[in-house]
Design a protein around this motif. Sequence first.
Motif, mmCIF file in Angstrom:
data_model
loop_
_atom_site.group_PDB
_atom_site.id
_atom_site.type_symbol
_atom_site.label_atom_id
_atom_site.label_comp_id
_atom_site.label_asym_id
_atom_site.label_seq_id
_atom_site.Cartn_x
_atom_site.Cartn_y
_atom_site.Cartn_z
ATOM 1 N N ALA A 78 -47.043 -18.188 47.785
ATOM 2 C CA ALA A 78 -47.351 -19.703 47.992
ATOM 3 C C ALA A 78 -46.883 -20.165 49.517
ATOM 4 O O ALA A 78 -47.532 -20.819 50.040
ATOM 5 C CB ALA A 78 -46.216 -20.360 47.225
ATOM 6 N N TYR A 79 -45.964 -19.386 50.215
ATOM 7 C CA TYR A 79 -45.664 -19.750 51.372
ATOM 8 C C TYR A 79 -46.820 -19.675 52.524
ATOM 9 O O TYR A 79 -46.987 -20.443 53.225
ATOM 10 C CB TYR A 79 -44.423 -18.768 51.885
ATOM 11 N N PHE A 80 -47.654 -18.346 52.346
ATOM 12 C CA PHE A 80 -48.762 -18.254 53.194
ATOM 13 C C PHE A 80 -49.873 -19.279 53.036
ATOM 14 O O PHE A 80 -50.748 -19.382 53.911
ATOM 15 C CB PHE A 80 -49.165 -16.648 52.910
ATOM 16 N N HIS A 81 -49.870 -19.884 51.673
ATOM 17 C CA HIS A 81 -50.960 -20.865 51.495
ATOM 18 C C HIS A 81 -50.752 -22.098 52.301
ATOM 19 O O HIS A 81 -51.621 -22.869 52.767
ATOM 20 C CB HIS A 81 -51.011 -21.323 50.080
ATOM 21 N N GLU A 82 -49.320 -22.080 52.876
ATOM 22 C CA GLU A 82 -48.973 -23.468 53.510
ATOM 23 C C GLU A 82 -48.971 -22.965 54.946
ATOM 24 O O GLU A 82 -48.698 -24.064 55.827
ATOM 25 C CB GLU A 82 -47.763 -24.115 53.143
ATOM 26 N N GLN A 83 -49.020 -21.794 55.261
ATOM 27 C CA GLN A 83 -48.878 -21.661 57.106
ATOM 28 C C GLN A 83 -50.030 -20.706 57.474
ATOM 29 O O GLN A 83 -51.021 -20.118 56.699
ATOM 30 C CB GLN A 83 -47.775 -20.645 56.951
ATOM 31 N N SER A 84 -50.394 -21.155 58.692
ATOM 32 C CA SER A 84 -51.549 -20.502 59.413
ATOM 33 C C SER A 84 -51.119 -19.227 60.084
ATOM 34 O O SER A 84 -49.823 -18.965 60.608
ATOM 35 C CB SER A 84 -51.903 -21.251 60.588
ATOM 36 N N THR A 85 -51.990 -18.209 60.004
ATOM 37 C CA THR A 85 -51.706 -17.079 60.705
ATOM 38 C C THR A 85 -51.199 -17.043 62.097
ATOM 39 O O THR A 85 -50.287 -16.225 62.535
ATOM 40 C CB THR A 85 -52.888 -16.009 60.506
ATOM 41 N N ALA A 113 -34.395 -18.793 57.745
ATOM 42 C CA ALA A 113 -33.519 -19.374 56.621
ATOM 43 C C ALA A 113 -34.314 -19.828 55.384
ATOM 44 O O ALA A 113 -33.995 -20.408 54.542
ATOM 45 C CB ALA A 113 -32.912 -20.589 57.081
ATOM 46 N N THR A 114 -35.837 -19.611 55.528
ATOM 47 C CA THR A 114 -36.630 -20.054 54.403
ATOM 48 C C THR A 114 -36.366 -19.142 53.246
ATOM 49 O O THR A 114 -36.314 -17.813 53.189
ATOM 50 C CB THR A 114 -38.263 -19.737 54.797
ATOM 51 N N PRO A 115 -35.798 -19.567 51.973
ATOM 52 C CA PRO A 115 -35.514 -18.861 50.861
ATOM 53 C C PRO A 115 -36.411 -17.926 50.395
ATOM 54 O O PRO A 115 -37.642 -18.432 50.395
ATOM 55 C CB PRO A 115 -34.880 -20.059 50.018
ATOM 56 N N ILE A 116 -35.984 -16.930 50.032
ATOM 57 C CA ILE A 116 -37.007 -15.947 49.197
ATOM 58 C C ILE A 116 -36.787 -16.154 47.763
ATOM 59 O O ILE A 116 -35.623 -15.970 47.202
ATOM 60 C CB ILE A 116 -36.348 -14.409 49.536
ATOM 61 N N SER A 117 -37.739 -16.628 47.086
ATOM 62 C CA SER A 117 -37.679 -17.052 45.701
ATOM 63 C C SER A 117 -37.973 -15.919 44.710
ATOM 64 O O SER A 117 -37.204 -15.956 43.716
ATOM 65 C CB SER A 117 -38.692 -18.250 45.547
ATOM 66 N N ILE A 118 -38.568 -14.757 45.144
ATOM 67 C CA ILE A 118 -39.220 -13.976 44.051
ATOM 68 C C ILE A 118 -37.922 -12.742 44.778
ATOM 69 O O ILE A 118 -38.226 -12.086 45.660
ATOM 70 C CB ILE A 118 -40.430 -13.333 44.297
ATOM 71 N N TYR A 175 -49.851 -23.473 40.581
ATOM 72 C CA TYR A 175 -49.510 -23.385 41.747
ATOM 73 C C TYR A 175 -48.923 -24.651 42.632
ATOM 74 O O TYR A 175 -48.996 -25.876 41.785
ATOM 75 C CB TYR A 175 -50.978 -23.082 42.351
ATOM 76 N N PRO A 176 -48.418 -24.720 43.590
ATOM 77 C CA PRO A 176 -47.757 -25.645 44.165
ATOM 78 C C PRO A 176 -48.655 -27.058 44.183
ATOM 79 O O PRO A 176 -49.809 -26.879 44.603
ATOM 80 C CB PRO A 176 -47.376 -25.203 45.534
ATOM 81 N N ASP A 177 -47.945 -28.190 43.904
ATOM 82 C CA ASP A 177 -48.634 -29.392 44.012
ATOM 83 C C ASP A 177 -50.117 -29.495 43.118
ATOM 84 O O ASP A 177 -51.111 -30.226 43.451
ATOM 85 C CB ASP A 177 -49.079 -29.726 45.530
ATOM 86 N N ARG A 178 -49.951 -28.705 42.116
ATOM 87 C CA ARG A 178 -51.237 -28.598 41.257
ATOM 88 C C ARG A 178 -51.004 -28.633 39.756
ATOM 89 O O ARG A 178 -49.696 -28.382 39.301
ATOM 90 C CB ARG A 178 -52.165 -27.477 41.486
ATOM 91 N N GLU A 179 -51.763 -28.884 38.884
ATOM 92 C CA GLU A 179 -51.571 -29.158 37.610
ATOM 93 C C GLU A 179 -51.546 -27.664 37.132
ATOM 94 O O GLU A 179 -51.665 -26.551 37.653
ATOM 95 C CB GLU A 179 -52.487 -29.638 37.129
ATOM 96 N N ARG A 192 -46.150 -9.894 40.671
ATOM 97 C CA ARG A 192 -44.889 -10.784 40.820
ATOM 98 C C ARG A 192 -45.134 -11.593 42.345
ATOM 99 O O ARG A 192 -44.321 -11.466 43.172
ATOM 100 C CB ARG A 192 -43.735 -9.814 41.053
ATOM 101 N N PHE A 193 -46.402 -11.781 42.330
ATOM 102 C CA PHE A 193 -46.746 -12.593 43.660
ATOM 103 C C PHE A 193 -46.371 -13.987 43.404
ATOM 104 O O PHE A 193 -45.920 -14.684 44.517
ATOM 105 C CB PHE A 193 -48.205 -12.512 44.158
ATOM 106 N N PHE A 194 -46.519 -14.315 42.288
ATOM 107 C CA PHE A 194 -45.827 -15.413 41.898
ATOM 108 C C PHE A 194 -44.878 -15.471 40.793
ATOM 109 O O PHE A 194 -45.073 -14.534 40.089
ATOM 110 C CB PHE A 194 -46.763 -16.665 41.646
ATOM 111 N N GLU A 195 -44.081 -16.258 40.256
ATOM 112 C CA GLU A 195 -43.111 -16.211 39.353
ATOM 113 C C GLU A 195 -43.534 -17.556 38.297
ATOM 114 O O GLU A 195 -43.721 -18.476 38.541
ATOM 115 C CB GLU A 195 -41.678 -16.658 39.639
ATOM 116 N N PRO A 196 -43.705 -17.059 36.872
ATOM 117 C CA PRO A 196 -43.903 -18.214 35.885
ATOM 118 C C PRO A 196 -42.771 -19.248 35.769
ATOM 119 O O PRO A 196 -41.708 -18.932 35.930
ATOM 120 C CB PRO A 196 -44.146 -17.365 34.697
ATOM 121 N N ALA A 197 -43.217 -20.270 35.797
ATOM 122 C CA ALA A 197 -42.192 -21.551 35.607
ATOM 123 C C ALA A 197 -41.591 -21.131 34.274
ATOM 124 O O ALA A 197 -40.346 -21.656 34.121
ATOM 125 C CB ALA A 197 -42.824 -22.705 35.426
ATOM 126 N N LYS A 198 -42.239 -20.902 33.240
ATOM 127 C CA LYS A 198 -41.640 -20.541 31.769
ATOM 128 C C LYS A 198 -42.216 -19.160 31.158
ATOM 129 O O LYS A 198 -43.233 -19.066 31.750
ATOM 130 C CB LYS A 198 -41.765 -21.923 30.950
#
Length: 609
Positions: A131-138, A340-345, A370-374, A409-415
């Motif tokens: 998800a971090y890379f979806h918000e950042q440019s290469t 300092a960006t936290p590693i969530s996985i 996915y972030p900011d989506r239903e 495990r590119f993403f974690e389930p919310a539940k």
Amino acid sequence: MSAPDVDPQRLSPESEHPFKRLLHYAKPHKKRVWAAATSSVLNKIFDLAPPALIGAAIDVVVEQEDSLVASLGIVDVTHQLIALSVLTVLIWGLESAFQYLQEWLWRNLAQTIEHDLRQDAYNHIQNLEMAYFHEQSTGGLMAILNDDINQLERFLDTGADDILQVATTAIVIVTTFFILAPQVAWMAMLPVPLIIWGSFKFQRMLAPRYAKVREQVASLNGQLANNLSGIATIKAFATEDYETRRISRESDDYRQANRAAISLSAAFSPLIRMAIVMGFTATLLYGGMLAIEGTLAVGVYSVLVFLTQRLLWPLTRLGKTFDLYQRAMASTRRVLNLLATPISIISGQTPFEKEGARGELVFEDVEFAYPDREPILQNFNLRIPAGATLGVVGATGAGKSTLINLLMRFFEPAKGTVRIDGTPLHELRTDDLRRAIGLVSQQTFLFHGTVRENIAYGSFDADDDAILRASRQAEAHPFIEELPHGYDTIVGERGETLSGGQKQRISIARAVLRDPRVLILDEATSAVDNATEAAIQRSMNRLARDRTMIIIAHRLSTVRAADHIIVMDQGRIIEQGSHDELVALGGDYAALWNIQTGNTHHTSTDAAE
């Protein structure tokens, strides 16, 4: 990939000053820092000796047998001058030696800290969730890893040494002044408080301007990287002029940000120079009057004039030093904030050996968005038996690739929980999990290098026989042999010299070489011709033996032979069964099958809708 072992002190809160955070990177190199600092101090001490030697020489010429040197036991004037000459050569030799040492030590220390920082930053980036890379440019990330860290190197190369040398100069000269002529010393020191205050005021004003410069260079790099990646699209749509104007705007914004910093930076030295004139003129005038009156020795007066110049003029270099410092701090803040960006996985601790793995996969009440989506998956349940082949079909956005993102495990389930062989994925070592799963993505990525290197990527100890077996299983060997240099052919960046089907088969060979317990093919035949699809289909039939396989496809012919097929829509399984069962069901799968095979007259009106 497991998270790196990073000193938690290096990940200090963003509110802490970047220089303090940067000091954590110097701690492992304390001995080298002390050696470099000592060399800088000694170099400056010996550099300040020539004015004293000049003053001593003048004293010899004027006072002769009554000179300071004569009081040391060398009475003959010629011998005094010879002694001063020998001492001069010795001092200059030591100054040169310590100059070499301080430059060698500081520059290598800068390279070492730069290397450590870049390695930590890159390693940290690799461990951030997708998800971090979806918000950042290469390009923005490249600006941090290269340009920002290089700014730090420039400061450490010269700035740290300059600060030490100016401090040494001030201490040595002020001490000398008060020993030789306390009545003149205060006049020489008159502008120093003003210079120090102005320097700190200057660097505080400069800080936000260089922060803006770093932001603009990241934006420019991002646009450049984006355009270079999409150069084929730019050419295809004849938008070269449009992109040239867009780059021009970004470049001009960068230029304007630099101009704002330069307008302040360039003003420092002239203003400080005028303050310096006060101290120099006072020493020249008042000291000269004392020398004429005979209350101050001519040799001492000469030393004071020279030392005043040696003290005050180097202070003008503080402008450039602070300029380098602020550039470095603006860049360092960006690098350390990335760290300092936290590693969530976070990797689990349970080992997972693929040799003993069965490959049973289970999704239990999984919810994911996915972030900011239903949410795309809600209360999702699925079990894939070990050794079975599962076909997954559905419209774009149905959630097919989300299953793969959760399995890898590119993403974690919310539940909910995803398990392999009964163990939740988050409990397993992430490296082990990903080594047990082979992924062939629709977005095939080949690295610049040879065909052999790309097949062996991730299986670096594989021998040529293993590489050949994997390429044959993937139906890649025949076309590889026809390449100009066979397996040693350079494929170019992103594999641009190969066709889509060739890249897919190399990607399959790369996955097969790892001998994974679970093999995932995500739209592996979506962009290939019928002959290539047939070759990939033959590969899949062979690869399905003794391993769990997940095949995501729009072309139903690709999943026809699967043991079980699920049809997804909006994150739900709306149909499931074998190919024949689903066709007989007459639902969405049957409608799509009839469309793809040309049997549209068998499709009911409801199914067609």
